[in-house]
Enzyme design. Sequence first.
Site, PDB file in Angstrom:
ATOM      1  N   SER A 268       1.026  -1.361   0.165  1.00 14.58           N
ATOM      2  CA  SER A 268      -0.053  -0.430  -0.131  1.00 14.58           C
ATOM      3  C   SER A 268       0.868   1.594   0.110  1.00 14.58           C
ATOM      4  CB  SER A 268      -0.879  -0.175   1.094  1.00 14.58           C
ATOM      5  OG  SER A 268      -0.196   0.387   2.275  1.00 14.58           O
TER       6      SER A 268
ATOM      7  N   ASN B 275      -0.080   8.158  -7.293  1.00 10.58           N
ATOM      8  CA  ASN B 275      -0.116   9.714  -7.571  1.00 10.58           C
ATOM      9  C   ASN B 275       0.987  10.173  -8.068  1.00 10.58           C
ATOM     10  OD1 ASN B 275      -2.880  11.031  -5.518  1.00 10.58           O
ATOM     11  ND2 ASN B 275      -1.420   8.544  -4.196  1.00 10.58           N
TER      12      ASN B 275
ATOM     13  N   ARG C   1       0.409   3.242  -3.286  1.00 12.80           N
ATOM     14  CA  ARG C   1      -0.360   4.934  -3.349  1.00 12.80           C
ATOM     15  C   ARG C   1       0.681   5.985  -3.369  1.00 12.80           C
ATOM     16  NH1 ARG C   1      -0.100   4.440   1.447  1.00 12.80           N
ATOM     17  NH2 ARG C   1      -2.553   4.166   1.846  1.00 12.80           N
TER      18      ARG C   1
END
Length: 276
Positions: free
Chosen positions: A206, A214, A210
């Site tokens: 994760s 982005n 993440r």
Amino acid sequence: MSEQTGSGGLNEYIQHHLQQNTIEVFGGAFHIDTWAVSLVLGLIFIAWFAFFARKATAGVPSKGQAFVELILEFIDGQVKDSFHGDRRSITPLALTIFMWVVLMNGMDLLPLDLPGWLVKTTAGAEVAHHTYFRWVPTADLNTTLGLSVVVFFLILYHSIKAKGGFGFGKELLTAPFHAHGGVAKIALAPANLGLNVIEYLVKPVSLAMRLFGNMYGGELVFMLIAGLLGGGLLMFVPGVLFNTAWALFHILIVLLQAFIFMILTVVYIAGAYESH
């Protein structure tokens, strides 16, 4: 930039900028651009903070020293709120993660076509067309996974440090489903082990996805806007406006993603000292 988008179209322009500069190492592709930019930015961070650490005075600090002290106090305050043990090794880790990721993310704010322009100016258009260079390390999944794997092993280290090897292994087999009696514990051990393994693996995955998602998405938006700038005079002004607006908004993403990666690392390590 306008020549690239005009001659090959937006799709070719984006594909060119998404290509990594690679070499073959042990049968795999080694991303030279990601490695080189990450290394240089890491050295810049070390030199920057080491310089002001040596120049630190007890009197009125310089603006540079005050800025560095402000960052240190901010990071230490965040660590203090999330980690309640001895933070002498955690605060430097959090500081390193935050500043390094900020610098790597911040490369996305530099002109997209600057590397290509430099190659074209020094070696010609033909060489520039066949030269690939992505200078946002965190838009490369290898970078974010590498950082997350290090965090994963730090979590394991602190878990074993806090509970001991036997205690850590016991917790993997007896939590979160607690049972009384040998038969019940044995029956629940596979489920406990499976859930704990998933929990430990989800954390680095994760973290990596993440940050990568982005920054990769932000990089694509800059490429699409750059395509507007190459669409003729009519699209030049809207392209400049969109690019400026997105760059200002992206500053928040650059800082926020670095902060999230840093604070989650501290929270995960703090969780290693807690029992289920």
